[in-house]
Design a protein around this motif. Structure first.
Motif, PDB file in Angstrom:
ATOM      1  N   HIS A   1       0.806  -1.226   0.000  1.00  0.00           N
ATOM      2  CA  HIS A   1       0.000   0.000   0.000  1.00  0.00           C
ATOM      3  C   HIS A   1       0.841   1.278   0.000  1.00  0.00           C
ATOM      4  O   HIS A   1       0.344   2.346   0.341  1.00  0.00           O
ATOM      5  CB  HIS A   1      -0.979   0.005   1.177  1.00  0.00           C
ATOM      6  CG  HIS A   1      -1.860  -1.207   1.220  1.00  0.00           C
ATOM      7  ND1 HIS A   1      -2.846  -1.442   0.283  1.00  0.00           N
ATOM      8  CD2 HIS A   1      -1.881  -2.266   2.068  1.00  0.00           C
ATOM      9  CE1 HIS A   1      -3.448  -2.596   0.568  1.00  0.00           C
ATOM     10  NE2 HIS A   1      -2.874  -3.109   1.630  1.00  0.00           N
TER      11      HIS A   1
ATOM     12  N   GLN B   1     -12.159   8.915  -8.270  1.00  0.00           N
ATOM     13  CA  GLN B   1     -12.790   7.942  -7.383  1.00  0.00           C
ATOM     14  C   GLN B   1     -13.695   6.963  -8.121  1.00  0.00           C
ATOM     15  O   GLN B   1     -14.321   6.114  -7.492  1.00  0.00           O
ATOM     16  CB  GLN B   1     -13.563   8.673  -6.280  1.00  0.00           C
ATOM     17  CG  GLN B   1     -12.623   9.292  -5.245  1.00  0.00           C
ATOM     18  CD  GLN B   1     -13.347  10.133  -4.219  1.00  0.00           C
ATOM     19  OE1 GLN B   1     -13.794  11.231  -4.520  1.00  0.00           O
ATOM     20  NE2 GLN B   1     -13.461   9.622  -3.008  1.00  0.00           N
TER      21      GLN B   1
ATOM     22  N   LYS C   1      -7.562  -0.408   0.088  1.00  0.00           N
ATOM     23  CA  LYS C   1      -8.522   0.150   1.033  1.00  0.00           C
ATOM     24  C   LYS C   1      -7.965  -0.044   2.428  1.00  0.00           C
ATOM     25  O   LYS C   1      -7.955  -1.156   2.954  1.00  0.00           O
ATOM     26  CB  LYS C   1      -9.889  -0.523   0.901  1.00  0.00           C
ATOM     27  CG  LYS C   1     -10.951   0.087   1.808  1.00  0.00           C
ATOM     28  CD  LYS C   1     -12.292  -0.612   1.648  1.00  0.00           C
ATOM     29  CE  LYS C   1     -13.340   0.024   2.548  1.00  0.00           C
ATOM     30  NZ  LYS C   1     -14.649  -0.672   2.443  1.00  0.00           N
ATOM     31  N   GLU C   2      -7.465   1.062   2.996  1.00  0.00           N
ATOM     32  CA  GLU C   2      -6.803   1.030   4.297  1.00  0.00           C
ATOM     33  C   GLU C   2      -5.664   0.011   4.252  1.00  0.00           C
ATOM     34  O   GLU C   2      -4.746   0.153   3.462  1.00  0.00           O
ATOM     35  CB  GLU C   2      -7.832   0.734   5.398  1.00  0.00           C
ATOM     36  CG  GLU C   2      -8.898   1.822   5.504  1.00  0.00           C
ATOM     37  CD  GLU C   2      -9.963   1.510   6.525  1.00  0.00           C
ATOM     38  OE1 GLU C   2     -10.000   0.375   7.032  1.00  0.00           O
ATOM     39  OE2 GLU C   2     -10.763   2.414   6.814  1.00  0.00           O
TER      40      GLU C   2
ATOM     41  N   TRP D   1      -7.199  -4.997   0.518  1.00  0.00           N
ATOM     42  CA  TRP D   1      -7.584  -4.761  -0.866  1.00  0.00           C
ATOM     43  C   TRP D   1      -9.083  -4.946  -1.026  1.00  0.00           C
ATOM     44  O   TRP D   1      -9.699  -5.761  -0.340  1.00  0.00           O
ATOM     45  CB  TRP D   1      -6.855  -5.734  -1.801  1.00  0.00           C
ATOM     46  CG  TRP D   1      -5.391  -5.495  -1.900  1.00  0.00           C
ATOM     47  CD1 TRP D   1      -4.411  -6.054  -1.139  1.00  0.00           C
ATOM     48  CD2 TRP D   1      -4.729  -4.620  -2.811  1.00  0.00           C
ATOM     49  NE1 TRP D   1      -3.180  -5.586  -1.512  1.00  0.00           N
ATOM     50  CE2 TRP D   1      -3.340  -4.709  -2.547  1.00  0.00           C
ATOM     51  CE3 TRP D   1      -5.166  -3.777  -3.829  1.00  0.00           C
ATOM     52  CZ2 TRP D   1      -2.396  -3.980  -3.260  1.00  0.00           C
ATOM     53  CZ3 TRP D   1      -4.223  -3.054  -4.545  1.00  0.00           C
ATOM     54  CH2 TRP D   1      -2.865  -3.157  -4.255  1.00  0.00           C
ATOM     55  N   GLN D   2      -9.661  -4.179  -1.920  1.00  0.00           N
ATOM     56  CA  GLN D   2     -11.078  -4.276  -2.232  1.00  0.00           C
ATOM     57  C   GLN D   2     -11.221  -4.647  -3.701  1.00  0.00           C
ATOM     58  O   GLN D   2     -10.635  -4.003  -4.570  1.00  0.00           O
ATOM     59  CB  GLN D   2     -11.773  -2.942  -1.956  1.00  0.00           C
ATOM     60  CG  GLN D   2     -13.265  -2.930  -2.254  1.00  0.00           C
ATOM     61  CD  GLN D   2     -13.892  -1.570  -1.975  1.00  0.00           C
ATOM     62  OE1 GLN D   2     -13.191  -0.597  -1.714  1.00  0.00           O
ATOM     63  NE2 GLN D   2     -15.209  -1.502  -2.025  1.00  0.00           N
TER      64      GLN D   2
ATOM     65  N   LEU E   1     -15.844   5.175  -5.370  1.00  0.00           N
ATOM     66  CA  LEU E   1     -15.081   4.837  -4.170  1.00  0.00           C
ATOM     67  C   LEU E   1     -15.238   5.946  -3.136  1.00  0.00           C
ATOM     68  O   LEU E   1     -14.784   7.071  -3.359  1.00  0.00           O
ATOM     69  CB  LEU E   1     -13.599   4.663  -4.512  1.00  0.00           C
ATOM     70  CG  LEU E   1     -13.263   3.563  -5.526  1.00  0.00           C
ATOM     71  CD1 LEU E   1     -11.793   3.639  -5.918  1.00  0.00           C
ATOM     72  CD2 LEU E   1     -13.590   2.198  -4.950  1.00  0.00           C
TER      73      LEU E   1
ATOM     74  N   HIS F   1     -13.845   6.234  -0.162  1.00  0.00           N
ATOM     75  CA  HIS F   1     -12.691   6.550   0.672  1.00  0.00           C
ATOM     76  C   HIS F   1     -11.766   7.538  -0.037  1.00  0.00           C
ATOM     77  O   HIS F   1     -11.812   7.682  -1.262  1.00  0.00           O
ATOM     78  CB  HIS F   1     -11.940   5.276   1.078  1.00  0.00           C
ATOM     79  CG  HIS F   1     -11.608   4.361  -0.052  1.00  0.00           C
ATOM     80  ND1 HIS F   1     -12.469   3.397  -0.515  1.00  0.00           N
ATOM     81  CD2 HIS F   1     -10.501   4.262  -0.823  1.00  0.00           C
ATOM     82  CE1 HIS F   1     -11.912   2.739  -1.508  1.00  0.00           C
ATOM     83  NE2 HIS F   1     -10.723   3.247  -1.719  1.00  0.00           N
TER      84      HIS F   1
END
Length: 221
Positions: free
Chosen positions: A31, A58, A78-79, A82-83, A113, A115
């Motif tokens: 990340h 996004q 995602k943080e 993974w998404q 998205l 986020h």
């Protein structure tokens, strides 16, 4: 899959304007490149393939047109995980040619998205000088390869090389190129000082340098 007029692709790219398989790359921390995406592709013939790409908004990913398929899903950061998202629409450049690899650029529309977005700047230069050190990111952002921008004559042996649409990349002193053609994680960005200047397109099948990157500049003006 949808073919849109060039001006519509340009408008989509301009929304963020202000803001090959990777070989011999250096592994990075998970990340550390959150804009990078990993594409899982079901080809028109039913095979499974992979590509890279990168977020420019996004809901849009920029990648190579040769990464198109019957169905695509995209893994985005995602943080700390993974998404995986199904691609809603593949927007292929209307003048993309598989046989020549010209206009090898495509937008992927995702579900929005929510986020925060981390993406490279999309203000590419008209032309960037040979000799400049840049980076190619691939494998969903898990590898980064330093690459040298070469002069045009280094890529003139590629039959359809165009200095207006392509960037010649890599260091001939290395035994292997930053990417090979046509499998793996091509579609990732060529980053120069944090600016996305190109998209990994193709190279020699034996992975010898140099390689070809699609120049982004002609498609955002």
């Amino acid at each position: 899959k949808t073919n849109l007029p060039l001006e519509k692709i340009s408008l989509l790219l301009l929304r963020r304007r202000t803001g090959g398989k990777i070989i011999s790359g250096i592994k990075t921390k998970p990340h550390s490149h959150p804009y990078m995406t990993h594409l899982e592709i079901i080809t028109d013939k039913g095979y499974v393939a992979n590509c890279g790409g990168f977020l420019i908004s996004q809901e849009f990913v920029l990648t190579a047109a040769h990464c198109k398929g019957r169905a695509l899903s995209v893994c985005v950061a995602k943080e700390s995980t993974w998404q995986k998202l199904d691609v809603k629409e593949q927007i292929i450049h209307p003048e993309y040619s598989f046989s020549t690899s010209l206009n090898d650029i495509m937008l992927l529309k995702l579900p929005y998205l929510p986020h925060p977005l981390h993406s490279p700047c999309l203000r590419p230069s008209t032309f960037i000088l040979p000799g400049r050190m840049c980076r190619v990111a691939g494998c969903g952002g898990t590898t980064v390869t330093e690459s040298v921008l070469m002069d045009d004559k280094s890529c003139n042996h590629f039959l359809f090389y165009s200095r207006n649409l392509h960037i010649c990349v890599d260091n001939p002193r290395k035994r292997r190129s930053a990417f090979s053609n046509p499998q793996g994680n091509s579609g990732g960005p060529l980053l120069c000082a944090g600016v996305a200047q190109g998209i990994v397109s193709y190279g020699h099948t034996d992975a010898k340098p140099p390689g070809i990157v699609t120049r982004i500049f002609p498609y955002v003006l």
